[in-house]
Scaffold this motif. Sequence first.
Motif, PDB file in Angstrom:
ATOM      1  N   VAL A 108      29.436 -11.057  11.785  1.00 44.00           N
ATOM      2  CA  VAL A 108      29.556 -10.044  10.670  1.00 44.00           C
ATOM      3  C   VAL A 108      28.402  -9.348  10.298  1.00 44.00           C
ATOM      4  CG1 VAL A 108      30.035 -10.171   8.026  1.00 44.00           C
ATOM      5  CG2 VAL A 108      30.952 -11.859   9.461  1.00 44.00           C
ATOM      6  N   HIS A 109      27.171  -9.695  10.755  1.00 38.39           N
ATOM      7  CA  HIS A 109      26.060  -8.805  10.734  1.00 38.39           C
ATOM      8  C   HIS A 109      26.175  -7.654  11.519  1.00 38.39           C
ATOM      9  CE1 HIS A 109      22.950 -11.270   8.168  1.00 38.39           C
ATOM     10  NE2 HIS A 109      24.021 -11.828   8.167  1.00 38.39           N
ATOM     11  N   ALA A 110      26.634  -7.855  12.680  1.00 35.08           N
ATOM     12  CA  ALA A 110      26.741  -6.640  13.639  1.00 35.08           C
ATOM     13  C   ALA A 110      27.872  -5.681  13.034  1.00 35.08           C
ATOM     14  CB  ALA A 110      27.123  -7.128  14.996  1.00 35.08           C
ATOM     15  N   PHE A 111      28.757  -6.274  12.405  1.00 33.72           N
ATOM     16  CA  PHE A 111      30.025  -5.493  11.922  1.00 33.72           C
ATOM     17  C   PHE A 111      29.552  -4.713  10.584  1.00 33.72           C
ATOM     18  CE2 PHE A 111      33.180  -5.306   8.454  1.00 33.72           C
ATOM     19  CZ  PHE A 111      34.130  -4.346   9.274  1.00 33.72           C
ATOM     20  N   ILE A 112      28.505  -5.114   9.928  1.00 36.72           N
ATOM     21  CA  ILE A 112      27.963  -4.469   8.830  1.00 36.72           C
ATOM     22  C   ILE A 112      26.977  -3.447   9.138  1.00 36.72           C
ATOM     23  CG2 ILE A 112      26.279  -4.645   6.903  1.00 36.72           C
ATOM     24  CD1 ILE A 112      27.508  -7.792   6.278  1.00 36.72           C
ATOM     25  N   ARG A 113      26.147  -3.852  10.322  1.00 36.06           N
ATOM     26  CA  ARG A 113      25.550  -2.807  11.009  1.00 36.06           C
ATOM     27  C   ARG A 113      26.139  -1.601  11.376  1.00 36.06           C
ATOM     28  NH1 ARG A 113      20.199  -3.562   9.948  1.00 36.06           N
ATOM     29  NH2 ARG A 113      20.282  -5.418  11.208  1.00 36.06           N
ATOM     30  N   GLY A 114      27.431  -1.806  12.037  1.00 35.48           N
ATOM     31  CA  GLY A 114      28.516  -0.628  12.521  1.00 35.48           C
ATOM     32  C   GLY A 114      28.679   0.235  11.241  1.00 35.48           C
ATOM     33  N   ASP A 136      20.889  -9.182  14.470  1.00 38.32           N
ATOM     34  CA  ASP A 136      21.186  -8.506  13.375  1.00 38.32           C
ATOM     35  C   ASP A 136      20.829  -9.056  12.048  1.00 38.32           C
ATOM     36  OD1 ASP A 136      21.971  -5.723  14.204  1.00 38.32           O
ATOM     37  OD2 ASP A 136      23.306  -6.908  15.171  1.00 38.32           O
ATOM     38  N   ILE A 137      20.298 -10.456  12.287  1.00 39.95           N
ATOM     39  CA  ILE A 137      19.897 -11.048  11.002  1.00 39.95           C
ATOM     40  C   ILE A 137      18.443 -10.995  10.611  1.00 39.95           C
ATOM     41  CG2 ILE A 137      19.728 -13.629   9.877  1.00 39.95           C
ATOM     42  CD1 ILE A 137      22.311 -14.189  11.600  1.00 39.95           C
ATOM     43  N   ASP A 138      18.198 -10.169   9.708  1.00 41.10           N
ATOM     44  CA  ASP A 138      16.824  -9.809   9.075  1.00 41.10           C
ATOM     45  C   ASP A 138      15.991 -10.765   8.118  1.00 41.10           C
ATOM     46  OD1 ASP A 138      17.249  -7.929  10.963  1.00 41.10           O
ATOM     47  OD2 ASP A 138      18.410  -6.821   9.397  1.00 41.10           O
ATOM     48  N   GLY A 139      16.562 -11.922   7.922  1.00 37.71           N
ATOM     49  CA  GLY A 139      15.994 -12.735   6.921  1.00 37.71           C
ATOM     50  C   GLY A 139      17.077 -13.367   6.059  1.00 37.71           C
TER      51      GLY A 139
END
Length: 258
Positions: free
Chosen positions: A188-194, A229-232
Amino acid sequence: MSSRKKLIAGNWKMNKTSSDGVSLVAELVATIGKQSEVEVVVCPPFTALESAAKALDGSTLKLGAQNMHFEASGAFTGEVSAPMLRALFATHVILGHSERRALFGETDALVNKKVLAALKNQLRPILCVGETLAEREAGSTLSVVQTQLEAGLEGVGKDQAASMVIAYEPVWAIGTGKVATTEQAQEVHAFIRGLLTKHFTDVVAQKIRILYGGSMKPANAPELLAQKDIDGGPIGGASLEARSFVELVKAAAAVAVL
Ligand code: PGA
């Protein structure tokens, strides 16, 4: 290794009186009040904000609120505005938390107004998005996240975007002890980054921190925080005690220096 500084935000929710908050902040200041590898934010309830601000003064800890109204002032009984938070030296504000959406009827449109008001007042919004268990089981996780994210970011300019923080918090993992697997979270994080890349630019998207929230604990944090992609994380339960919160900050610092 990403150049984004990890961010750990303690979301105390409706816990701690002003004096309980001062004791907790004092413990945090004593142990992690000088470190700067990780950005650490504490988000007490409104009634403990001012005393927490004083207790963390001179440390590297930052102050955040858990909600705010989008208007600056006026006849809004029971509400608190962005300028009021700024006056207490708050730097961050959690917006659109799933508890606000589910229990207090906050819509995407309302959350968006708050995001814009926060940015206008130099507060960094921590915009929360995430699916319920039913939505995950129905296979609609990504579309739910996309709708919440795009609606929440409407009208946010490219120049303001790097001040945003996004928090992916699957509703089924919040306060339940059920943590998303690292694969589920990273997907999901990679999806959000996209989506952020499409919405802004790649350069901007690479600057925006995307946090994972939902039962993050010292035991599961190292693996989650090591994901690309997980920044905290926004931390609920584990932020109410200095020991576990400090351990989480240390886990983030350990990944940061890898
Ligand atoms: P939790 O809460 O860590 O207790 O699951 C996280 C949050 O709601 O931000």
